[in-house]
Write a protein that holds these residues in place. Structure first.
Motif, PDB file in Angstrom:
ATOM      1  N   VAL A  43      35.619  60.565   2.807  1.00  0.00           N
ATOM      2  CA  VAL A  43      35.068  61.749   2.130  1.00  0.00           C
ATOM      3  C   VAL A  43      36.081  62.881   2.206  1.00  0.00           C
ATOM      4  O   VAL A  43      36.322  63.591   1.221  1.00  0.00           O
ATOM      5  N   GLN A  44      36.718  63.038   3.371  1.00  0.00           N
ATOM      6  CA  GLN A  44      37.737  64.089   3.528  1.00  0.00           C
ATOM      7  C   GLN A  44      38.903  63.852   2.564  1.00  0.00           C
ATOM      8  O   GLN A  44      39.395  64.791   1.935  1.00  0.00           O
ATOM      9  N   SER A  45      39.340  62.606   2.433  1.00  0.00           N
ATOM     10  CA  SER A  45      40.433  62.278   1.499  1.00  0.00           C
ATOM     11  C   SER A  45      40.034  62.588   0.058  1.00  0.00           C
ATOM     12  O   SER A  45      40.847  63.073  -0.732  1.00  0.00           O
ATOM     13  N   PHE A  46      38.781  62.306  -0.278  1.00  0.00           N
ATOM     14  CA  PHE A  46      38.250  62.611  -1.601  1.00  0.00           C
ATOM     15  C   PHE A  46      38.341  64.116  -1.873  1.00  0.00           C
ATOM     16  O   PHE A  46      38.772  64.537  -2.947  1.00  0.00           O
ATOM     17  N   LEU A  47      37.962  64.930  -0.892  1.00  0.00           N
ATOM     18  CA  LEU A  47      38.038  66.382  -1.051  1.00  0.00           C
ATOM     19  C   LEU A  47      39.481  66.845  -1.244  1.00  0.00           C
ATOM     20  O   LEU A  47      39.750  67.716  -2.070  1.00  0.00           O
ATOM     21  N   VAL A  48      40.406  66.245  -0.505  1.00  0.00           N
ATOM     22  CA  VAL A  48      41.823  66.587  -0.647  1.00  0.00           C
ATOM     23  C   VAL A  48      42.307  66.236  -2.048  1.00  0.00           C
ATOM     24  O   VAL A  48      43.012  67.020  -2.692  1.00  0.00           O
ATOM     25  N   ASP A  49      41.909  65.054  -2.539  1.00  0.00           N
ATOM     26  CA  ASP A  49      42.304  64.636  -3.893  1.00  0.00           C
ATOM     27  C   ASP A  49      41.814  65.626  -4.950  1.00  0.00           C
ATOM     28  O   ASP A  49      42.471  65.834  -5.971  1.00  0.00           O
ATOM     29  N   LEU A  50      40.659  66.231  -4.700  1.00  0.00           N
ATOM     30  CA  LEU A  50      40.096  67.203  -5.646  1.00  0.00           C
ATOM     31  C   LEU A  50      40.601  68.623  -5.391  1.00  0.00           C
ATOM     32  O   LEU A  50      40.183  69.562  -6.068  1.00  0.00           O
ATOM     33  N   ARG A  51      41.465  68.766  -4.408  1.00  0.00           N
ATOM     34  CA  ARG A  51      41.981  70.074  -3.976  1.00  0.00           C
ATOM     35  C   ARG A  51      40.863  70.982  -3.464  1.00  0.00           C
ATOM     36  O   ARG A  51      40.838  72.184  -3.716  1.00  0.00           O
ATOM     37  N   TRP A  55      36.977  72.936   2.050  1.00  0.00           N
ATOM     38  CA  TRP A  55      35.586  72.622   2.379  1.00  0.00           C
ATOM     39  C   TRP A  55      35.492  71.476   3.386  1.00  0.00           C
ATOM     40  O   TRP A  55      34.399  71.067   3.763  1.00  0.00           O
ATOM     41  N   GLY A  56      36.632  70.959   3.813  1.00  0.00           N
ATOM     42  CA  GLY A  56      36.675  69.850   4.763  1.00  0.00           C
ATOM     43  C   GLY A  56      35.785  70.030   5.983  1.00  0.00           C
ATOM     44  O   GLY A  56      35.020  69.120   6.327  1.00  0.00           O
ATOM     45  N   PRO A  57      35.845  71.179   6.650  1.00  0.00           N
ATOM     46  CA  PRO A  57      35.000  71.362   7.843  1.00  0.00           C
ATOM     47  C   PRO A  57      33.501  71.249   7.547  1.00  0.00           C
ATOM     48  O   PRO A  57      32.732  70.770   8.375  1.00  0.00           O
ATOM     49  N   ILE A  58      33.093  71.651   6.353  1.00  0.00           N
ATOM     50  CA  ILE A  58      31.675  71.571   5.978  1.00  0.00           C
ATOM     51  C   ILE A  58      31.236  70.105   5.892  1.00  0.00           C
ATOM     52  O   ILE A  58      30.114  69.755   6.237  1.00  0.00           O
ATOM     53  N   GLU A  77      23.694  75.731   0.260  1.00  0.00           N
ATOM     54  CA  GLU A  77      23.211  75.915   1.630  1.00  0.00           C
ATOM     55  C   GLU A  77      24.295  75.582   2.660  1.00  0.00           C
ATOM     56  O   GLU A  77      24.366  76.203   3.720  1.00  0.00           O
ATOM     57  N   LEU A  78      25.144  74.622   2.327  1.00  0.00           N
ATOM     58  CA  LEU A  78      26.239  74.264   3.232  1.00  0.00           C
ATOM     59  C   LEU A  78      27.356  75.302   3.239  1.00  0.00           C
ATOM     60  O   LEU A  78      28.205  75.285   4.115  1.00  0.00           O
ATOM     61  N   GLY A  79      27.381  76.177   2.238  1.00  0.00           N
ATOM     62  CA  GLY A  79      28.397  77.225   2.186  1.00  0.00           C
ATOM     63  C   GLY A  79      29.436  77.037   1.103  1.00  0.00           C
ATOM     64  O   GLY A  79      30.457  77.734   1.104  1.00  0.00           O
ATOM     65  N   CYS A  80      29.212  76.130   0.203  1.00  0.00           N
ATOM     66  CA  CYS A  80      30.118  75.934  -0.934  1.00  0.00           C
ATOM     67  C   CYS A  80      29.741  76.996  -1.965  1.00  0.00           C
ATOM     68  O   CYS A  80      28.854  76.783  -2.791  1.00  0.00           O
TER      69      CYS A  80
END
Length: 133
Positions: A43-51, A55-58, A77-80
């Motif tokens: 999931v973290q790699s997916f977020l990096v791919d999307l730049r 939001w990684g810590p969330i 609610e998560l802060g995004c």
């Protein structure tokens, strides 16, 4: 009827072999088998791919199955907090879900394709005769 049983058995064996081959190939090239099986690192790699790595810590403990269940309200609610980034993330999650569902359909019927004829012909419906008065 013996041929029918033998043919069915052969088709079943070929389907199992095709499924095993796809699994082997997926492991060999490192391709995951669907977003639903992702671990938090993927999931973290997916977020990096999307730049969206900020939001990684969330999403630190979020796996793929959980990711697919998140709504826009959940992300808020998560802060995004940025609307366009939420839309971007939700759009890509939807695409992953469609791909995963498409892949699972491929696994369920590994020998069928659009070009394959149906196994047994289906009779066309017969219209009832019209009786004139």
């Amino acid at each position: 009827q013996v041929c029918g049983l033998q043919c069915s058995l052969v088709l079943l064996i070929l389907a199992a072999m095709a499924h095993q081959k796809r699994e082997r190939e997926a492991k060999e090239i490192g391709r995951d088998l669907g977003v639903y099986q992702w671990n938090p690192s993927q999931v973290q790699s997916f977020l990096v791919d999307l730049r969206l790595e900020r939001w990684g810590p969330i999403f630190e403990d979020v796996d793929g199955a959980t990711l697919t269940e998140l709504s826009e309200d959940d992300l808020k609610e998560l802060g995004c907090d940025q609307l366009l980034m939420r839309k971007k993330l939700l759009g890509h999650i939807q695409k992953l879900k469609l791909e995963a569902n498409s892949d699972s359909n491929d696994v369920a019927m590994p020998l069928m394709s659009q070009a394959d004829p149906p196994i047994a012909p289906v009779a066309a419906p017969v219209a009832a005769p019209v009786i004139a008065p």
